[in-house]
Structures are given as structure tokens and as C-alpha cells.
Enzyme design. Sequence first.
Site, PDB file in Angstrom:
ATOM      1  CG  HIS A  54       7.959 -20.489  -2.235  1.00 55.16           C
ATOM      2  ND1 HIS A  54       6.973 -19.602  -2.584  1.00 55.16           N
ATOM      3  CD2 HIS A  54       8.110 -20.393  -0.885  1.00 55.16           C
ATOM      4  CE1 HIS A  54       6.522 -19.008  -1.488  1.00 55.16           C
ATOM      5  NE2 HIS A  54       7.198 -19.454  -0.450  1.00 55.16           N
ATOM      6  CE1 TYR A  97       8.141 -26.701  -6.549  1.00 57.01           C
ATOM      7  CE2 TYR A  97       9.143 -27.306  -4.459  1.00 57.01           C
ATOM      8  CZ  TYR A  97       8.827 -26.346  -5.400  1.00 57.01           C
ATOM      9  OH  TYR A  97       9.197 -25.051  -5.204  1.00 57.01           O
ATOM     10  NE  ARG A 131       8.971 -21.006  -7.596  1.00 56.72           N
ATOM     11  CZ  ARG A 131       8.290 -21.976  -7.017  1.00 56.72           C
ATOM     12  NH1 ARG A 131       7.064 -21.764  -6.595  1.00 56.72           N
ATOM     13  NH2 ARG A 131       8.821 -23.166  -6.856  1.00 56.72           N
TER      14      ARG A 131
END
Lengths: 334, 369
Positions: free
Chosen positions: B273, B282, B269
Amino acid sequence: MSVKSATMLKTTYREAVREAIRDAMRRDDRVFLMGEDVGKYGGCYAVSLGLLEEFGPERIRDTPLSEAAFVGAGIGAALGGMRPIVEVMTVNFSLLALDQIVNTAATILHMSGGQFNVPLVIRMATGAGRQLAAQHSHSLEGWYAHIPGIKVLAPATLEDARGMLWAAIEDPDPVLIFEHAMLYGQEGELAEDVAAVDIDKAVIRRAGSDVSLITYGGTFYKTMQAAAELAKDGIEAEVIDLRSLRPLDNGTILDSVRRTHRAVIIDEGWRSGSLAAEVSARITEGAFYELDAPVARVCSAEVPMPYAKHLEEAAIPQLPGIVAAAREVLGTHV
Amino acid sequence: MIKDSPRFEPFSQKPISLLSESGEWIAPFDLDLDEAALKGFYRDLLAARLLDERFIKLQRMGKISFVAPTAGHEAAHVGIAHAVKRGHDWLFPYYRDAGMLLAFGVPATEMMAQMMATKADSHKGRQMPSHPGSQALNVFTVASPIASHIPPAVGTAISMKIRNTGQVVVTSFGDGATSEGDFHAGINFAGAQGAPIVFVCENNRYAISVDYHKQTAAENIAAKASAYGMPGYLVDGMDVLACYYVMQEAVERTRKGLGPVLVETQVYRFGPHSSADDDSRYRPTEEVKAWKQRDPLMRMQRFLEKRGLWTKAWGDSLRNEINEAFSVAIKEAEAAGAIPAEWMFEDVFKDMPRHLKQQLERWRSELSG
């Protein structure tokens, strides 16, 4: 249908449900039955006994033991053009498929803008009386009746056990049918050429002018007995069998209460936030000035259903409690 | 056509790649796609990338409440879309599949309208953004509860098996979904019942912030297929031709009645998100950078360039053409106008029940009074 004729056959509630499934499968080859133990075992309440032999394993499908999977697969099969009947052992176990029922089956027609409808029938047992404790014996149908997008039926009579299924299968929306576990052995007579019944109206099963006893499913026969008991003292109770818990038939309920001016609701669900609470609220909204006494409710004790016979009996509505509640709203309580 | 001997081995240690990073054809079999088809793959990859960019812009302009970025997933999206028979087979996608739906033929106007909830939205403003679907193309509307679309996907596949229609289902999901009960329940059910379905995990290594190693102790997702009695293929998800050829073999295998297949496409990705996420909290930036070096669009571009099928001029004109088409689509979607609020009372049931008619009437009278 209730008129006796030469073609009346002795049968049971269980056999009436089985005959309804058999009839639906013969009428429409899109219909198939799916669930755990519905095949060789004949269903956990012996409803589908003999159907595997008649229709074969493609249409009487034993599945892996996963409520989420077979309920979810039922949704998918309905999307794929079939008319599945999914059997879940009990309403308690249906909670393992709750997301599929509430988040998918109930919402998809709306969320997709009307593109995908789910013509699915889910049958399951509900209620106490077989000494199977809390995780088998609750009455959560009122909970399901809270959810828009599904129809919730509770056949109490043999006619409804036989007639509601076909109407549910023909319905374009998901329909949940709750069969009270203590009704399967109920005996009676059914016409040989019995027809489908409507699935959105309540029915007055006993006419009376003094008090409306409003009930459904497992407490129906107890309520009929209570009415007979009250009649010995000259009290004429009207008994309403709700039959459909969503949608609720306001008209029949309110018409009755406007005539009798008194209402007792009998519901094996728990009292707080129950279907009985909903019926009571509707009477208050729609017939408050017609009431001669506060609406009364006879519900289950708000405890997880116990196993021991005398505890289980004490936890759910029983004849004396129904009679007492009726006398109380009539002011004849002693 | 599926060959008698399959091209690919299940349960490989390394992901199946057909294109090298530099764009060389490294497959052990001959390429059997013509120029138009190869350029079509590139076009769909580019369109998926540009659609993602446009959605993010619309979100920043305040026209969309939420978007799930898709950049980095395009090779899986386009490979899947090209391997499935449009208008015949069914897709049960998840929320990071906009590029797949576009490549599958969902009109851009419909995609834009779904995001902006205008009258041109087939979902009538009821589905959240990045949750499209299309009855006309057999694309089930995206579910928010993770993996909850998998059991229904299996059920649709079973209906195809019962009716012997020759159709198949492809359902996709992320790596996080494989921890859900519905994934296990659904894939196990499909294996036991021999359903014609291909499960595709778009493994981008993060479920929002939780990385792959916190999600599972399994070496890869494809390995899980073994326990469900089906082949599992590990595929380089940045290689559109690998995704396509493996998917094609998987789809035709299941169409022949040989049972379900699990395919894992290892993607990444590139963005957060969602529009509500800050992924720098993260993910190390070096990791993101390294994966961007493996951009599926660039790999396909290098492959085409080596074959004389890509020039900068052609690439630029294609980009302009697609962007222009999206601008038109946005205009069309907006011109359709706002959805009337009273539409929300429809489609709860096929026929509006009494109580909803009453609630609609009450709503109307409150509005006028």
C-alpha cells in the site's frame, strides 16, 4: 448607514439576508444558491422565498439531502470559477460536512502552495430559542473560529445581515456566515441604497466608560438591553459587537477594555474552550494591567440544549444574568 | 469522435478487454490509433513504471518520507490521461495516480519536487508525498481523507454545466473509497444533477489490507452505477487500450450532456500500500505472482512487438532516455534548494491577516534573538 433618511425601509433580518442574496445574484452571474429546500420551499427559515421564481432552478438549486455533497460541491464549483452560496439548515447539520469544511475548504489554498483558492460562502442558522432540542440548536461558530483558512462571520444587525454577504462573496477565501435563528424575525429599518460592509472589524454599538460588554450574534440584543438596564442605575456600559469571529478584532476589544478597565463576555456557546475563552485570553495577554476586576463570562450551561421552553431559556444567556455579571465586575452586585 | 452507437455495453459480466494476454487485438471494432499514438501509450506506461521505481529508491535513500507505489495501475493511469483533454478538462485524482499525472503532462521536475519538498514544488512543501496537483493543468491536489475529493469534483463539473463550457471532470479513487459516505453522496448528487463527470474506480482489490469481499457484497463496483442512474463499465485494468477506449467513450458521452458515468478498472497493486506497509501479511504471494503475469506494460509490449513496433533495442533506449530524464529532474528539483520555513505563513488566506503577520514577525525575532 444608521442615519435615518427619507429612503429608510421597514424590513426584517430575514428579508435583509434575502435582499443580499438577490443583490449578489443580480450583480454577478457566477453567484448561485445551493442547498436543501432553497428552491420551491424557499429555505427552511424562509430566507430564499421567491428567489427560484426570479432566478430559475439553475441558480437556485435544490439538491439531494447530503450536507457533505452540497458543501463539497460548493467547494468544487468555487474551484470551477463560480461564486456559490451554500445554505446549510443549521450548524448542527454542518457537522455532516465538517470534513469538507475543515479538511478541504480551509486547507486547500495552503496545501496546494497557493494554487487553488475557494471563494465559497456557506450560510447557516445557529443557536437556541426555537425549541428544537440539542441537534438543531447549538452554537458551534466558536468552534469553526478555531480553524485557520476560513473566515467566520456573525451578523447581528440588519445592516450586517444585508451588507456582509457581498463582502463575503468578493472575498477570495471560504467564508462561513452564522445567522442566529432567533434573529430572522428581528424588525428594523434599512436604507434603500445600503452598501456592503467590512467583514473583519468589531463595532462599538453603544459607547460607555464603566464596563465593556463583548458579544456577537444571538446575544447581541440581550446585551444591548442589559446596557439599557444598567444605565438606569447610572452605569454606562460599552457594547462591542464582534461581528467577525475569525479574524478577531483585537484592537477594538483591547482599546475598549483599556478605557473601561472591566470586561464581560457574552457568548451563547459553551464556556469551556469557547470563543469567550479566547476573547478573555486576549484581554489577559493584552490588557492585564489595565483591568480593575477579573474578566467575567456569561455563556450557555454546558449541557446539550434541552427542548422544553423553560429548560432552553435556563440554558442560554439571559438578560438578568448579563446584568448581574456586569454588576459583579463593577463591585455593585447585590 | 463518439459514434452514434456506443462501442461498449454497460454492466457486462466480464471485464471489457481489447487486447488478449498474448497481445492480440480482440476488439469487435477496428483499431483507429496510428503508430505514434500506440508507441506513445507504451512510452507513458514505461515512464509510469520507472517513476514508481525511482520514487521507491528516493524513499529508501531517505529523501522522501512516504510513497504510495503505483505499479500495476499504469494501464488505468495512461488510458485515463489519454482520454481527457489536457489543459481543458479537470482531473480529481487520488494518491495512487502519479503515472496518470505524468502522462497528463505534469513535468517530472515538479513531480520529484513534490515528493522531496524543494523550492521547485508547486505545493511549497505543504502536501504529503504522492499527493500532487497542478493548477496549470486543471489537476486538483490530492486529498488524504478517502473519497473527500469526490463531492468537490462533482461541484466543479456542475460549474461547467452551469457555464456550458464543454469541459468534463474525471475523478479517480480506489475500491476502499466506494465504502465512504462521500462517494455515495457525490455520485448520487452527480446523477441527480446531471453533472458532466466520469467516476473511475481503480479497483486493486485491497484497501491497505482489507480485501474486496470485506469491502462490499456487490459483485463489482461498476454494478453500483445502476442505483445512481448512470451506466457502469467493467474494464480490464491491465489493458491500456481497453481503459483508453472505454474512458474515451465515457468522457465524450458525459461531454455531450448525457450525464455521469462510472468506470471500474480492475487493476492490481504490485507493491505494498505504501512505504510503511508489509503486504505479505495479508496477500498470498501466489496471488501477487499471478497478477504480475498480467503486467499491463508487458501486454502492450507484446501487442507492439506483434505489429513490428517494439524491438528490444528501442525498448532499452526508451528506458534509458526516461531514466536519464528523471535523473535530470531530480537534480533540478534538488538544485532549487530548501523551502524557507517562513513560507508556511503564506497562503492560509489569499491576503495575510494581521495575526499571521504578527506570528511571522514573532517567529523571525525568535530566530534572530
